[in-house]
Design an enzyme around this catalytic site. Structure first.
Site, PDB file in Angstrom:
ATOM      1  CG  HIS A   1      62.590  13.341  35.336  1.00 14.19           C
ATOM      2  ND1 HIS A   1      61.058  14.642  34.538  1.00 14.19           N
ATOM      3  CD2 HIS A   1      62.525  13.936  36.306  1.00 14.19           C
ATOM      4  CE1 HIS A   1      61.292  15.514  35.813  1.00 14.19           C
ATOM      5  NE2 HIS A   1      61.667  14.914  37.225  1.00 14.19           N
ATOM      6  CD  GLU A   2      65.036  11.725  38.498  1.00 13.26           C
ATOM      7  OE1 GLU A   2      65.668  12.521  38.721  1.00 13.26           O
ATOM      8  OE2 GLU A   2      63.505  11.995  38.553  1.00 13.26           O
TER       9      GLU A   2
ATOM     10  CG  HIS B   1      65.934  17.381  37.950  1.00 14.66           C
ATOM     11  ND1 HIS B   1      65.637  18.288  38.270  1.00 14.66           N
ATOM     12  CD2 HIS B   1      64.807  16.096  37.907  1.00 14.66           C
ATOM     13  CE1 HIS B   1      64.724  17.615  38.650  1.00 14.66           C
ATOM     14  NE2 HIS B   1      64.153  16.684  38.474  1.00 14.66           N
TER      15      HIS B   1
ATOM     16  CD  GLU C   1      60.039  18.709  38.667  1.00 17.05           C
ATOM     17  OE1 GLU C   1      61.000  18.058  38.720  1.00 17.05           O
ATOM     18  OE2 GLU C   1      59.435  17.528  37.787  1.00 17.05           O
TER      19      GLU C   1
HETATM   20 ZN    ZN Z   1      61.985  16.128  38.588  1.00 24.63          ZN
END
Ligand code: ZN
Length: 498
Positions: free
Chosen positions: A262-263, A266, A292
């Site tokens: 997830h990170e 980003h 997001e």
């Molecule tokens: Zn996030």
């Protein structure tokens, strides 16, 4: 290039330096600083941030923004002036005295909230929350555009163009399709046990695999750092220095892995922003929701897919040969996609996540239009969890007090989490029409995926507003039906529903 624009840039350079220093202190506090550093460092950060605001709201900068806007500028320069004007305007509309009061109120509220959560005592937080709601409404009113509700003005602060006129039908669609889909998964689907992922997994081996995973999805360790913190997060100082964290639990194998992916999603966004935008006000992502979308796309649509794990799972099983001996690749994919309605948003699975956000949206809307008294929150919260998710909190700590957002004054922020998922589904579908995503994943080659995202989304930073970026990348305006279709197809398949 315009002369006034150049002069304006000397101020921007200072503001960027202050912002970057603040970011670096923030990173340090979360990852490396000793416990006693917090109070003093927070004071230093506050000072840096007020210097930033002083420059931005000064009459000189105001004048230069107006004059630069009249000069002949290219697209990037126009975007920079536009973003500066917008941020300055937002700050200048709020009377300084009220702004300070509000900052003090929310700074103190975090502690009141933390105590209330610890003691499971909503009543002790209610007056502070009521005060925050009142002041937020007043402050939002200064930034209200014609025809907007107060809540719209709050929503726009995080996701411009996505007010109630978009969100009401969006959440109605989710309610109409996802609530019954969840009920079918729970009643007709075969239960999935994740017991094999709850054994003891040596953290040093997890570290090794997570570092590999981050690099695998495109995190560039020459321009980034992976550290550990209580709550995983990403901080982009600029596109050559992007930092992420993850959190290891010995008994939850998948937790760190999906935080890392997830990170990394980003981070790849930040790293891929065009070098021409570096250290300018348009160097970050387009908006919270667009950011997001990039983390969720990587985490869920790519990172939880069978094609992704086809080449990777043997490697994971080799690392944890004893623990995963009896778990096939297919079992593993089913486990990491298990649906299990729970009380806590941050632990929610992919299908129920948006329902957690929907509940917060419904509550915020009524809290702001005045039809819901803050004191009624726990009952309303618990009723909605029961109605939509089939679970009822027995304490406020695991109910209405679970998130820090309202205590920080971030009312209107939650919907961007759900929008991010919906943007991701629309973007994924458009990408899938143009490149063979599954084929690339099976070959362990994510380069085509990253190249597509860079070309269509990442490189633009904040130059294009979210709605335009989405339209240009996918060929149509925001369309949440892709998200509904994606979830329906995925979970009817995984749970073998008729
Ligand atoms: Zn996030």
């Amino acid at each position: 290039m315009g002369k006034k624009y150049d002069e304006l840039m000397t101020y921007v350079e200072k503001m960027q330096a202050l912002g970057m220093a603040e970011g670096l202190f923030d990173w340090d506090l979360e990852t490396a600083a000793p416990p006693q550093a917090a109070a003093l460092t927070a004071g230093v950060m506050g000072s840096l941030s007020s210097q930033y605001f002083e420059i931005l709201t000064s009459p000189q900068v105001g004048g230069l923004i107006g004059q630069a806007a009249e000069e002949e500028l290219d697209e990037t320069q126009r975007a920079i002036v536009r973003e500066l004007a917008k941020e300055r305007d937002r700050l200048c509309r709020i009377p300084a005295q009220e702004y300070r009061e509000y900052a003090q109120l929310t700074a103190g509220a975090a502690q009141v909230w933390a105590r209330a959560k610890r003691d499971n005592d909503f009543a002790s937080f209610a007056p502070t929350l009521a005060h925050i709601v009142e002041m937020s409404k007043k402050i939002a009113a200064y930034n209200k555009k014609e025809g907007q509700s107060t809540y719209d003005a709050m929503l726009w602060q995080y996701e411009e163009g996505f007010g109630q006129a978009v969100l009401d039908p969006f959440f109605a669609l989710l309610r109409e399709h996802i609530v019954p889909l969840l009920q079918r998964v729970m009643t007709e689907g075969k239960p999935v046990s994740i017991a094999p992922l709850r054994q003891s997994f040596a953290v040093d081996k997890q570290r090794e695999f997570n570092r590999f995973l981050a690099e695998y999805v495109g995190f560039d360790f020459d321009r980034g750092v992976l550290a550990e913190s209580e709550h995983p997060f990403t901080i982009g100082l600029h596109n050559h220095d992007v930092r992420i964290t993850t959190h290891y639990y010995e008994n939850l194998l998948e937790s760190a892995m999906f935080s890392t992916i997830h990170e990394s999603g980003h981070a790849v966004y930040e790293m891929n922003v065009d070098d021409a935008l570096t250290l300018t006000p348009v160097a970050g992502g387009a908006s919270c929701g667009m950011h997001e979308s990039q983390s969720r796309l990587m985490e869920n649509m790519i990172g939880r897919s069978p094609a992704f794990w086809e080449p990777l799972y043997p490697r994971l099983r080799e690392l944890f040969a004893g623990e995963l001996a009896g778990v096939s690749g297919e079992d593993f994919v089913r486990m990491i996609n298990r649906v299990s309605p729970s009380l806590i948003r941050t632990e929610a699975d992919e299908l129920t996540y948006c329902l957690h956000v929907m509940i917060r949206y419904e509550i915020e809307k009524e809290m702001i239009d005045g039809s819901l008294d803050v004191r009624e929150l726990p009952r309303v919260w618990n009723d909605k969890y029961e109605e939509y998710l089939g679970v009822r909190p027995v304490s406020d700590a695991e109910g209405v007090l679970q998130d820090i957002h309202w205590a920080q004054g971030s009312i209107g922020y939650f919907p961007s989490y759900a929008l991010g998922n919906a943007f991701a589904a629309q973007i994924y579908r458009a990408m899938d029409r143009q490149i063979d995503i599954d084929g690339s994943l099976r070959r362990s080659d994510l380069a085509p995926v990253r190249a597509w995202l860079k070309e269509k989304i990442h490189r633009f930073g904040r130059v294009k507003p979210t709605a335009e970026l989405l339209r240009d990348a996918t060929g149509e305006d925001f369309n949440p039906q892709y998200y509904i279709d994606y979830l329906t197809e995925k979970f009817t398949g995984l749970y073998d529903l008729k």
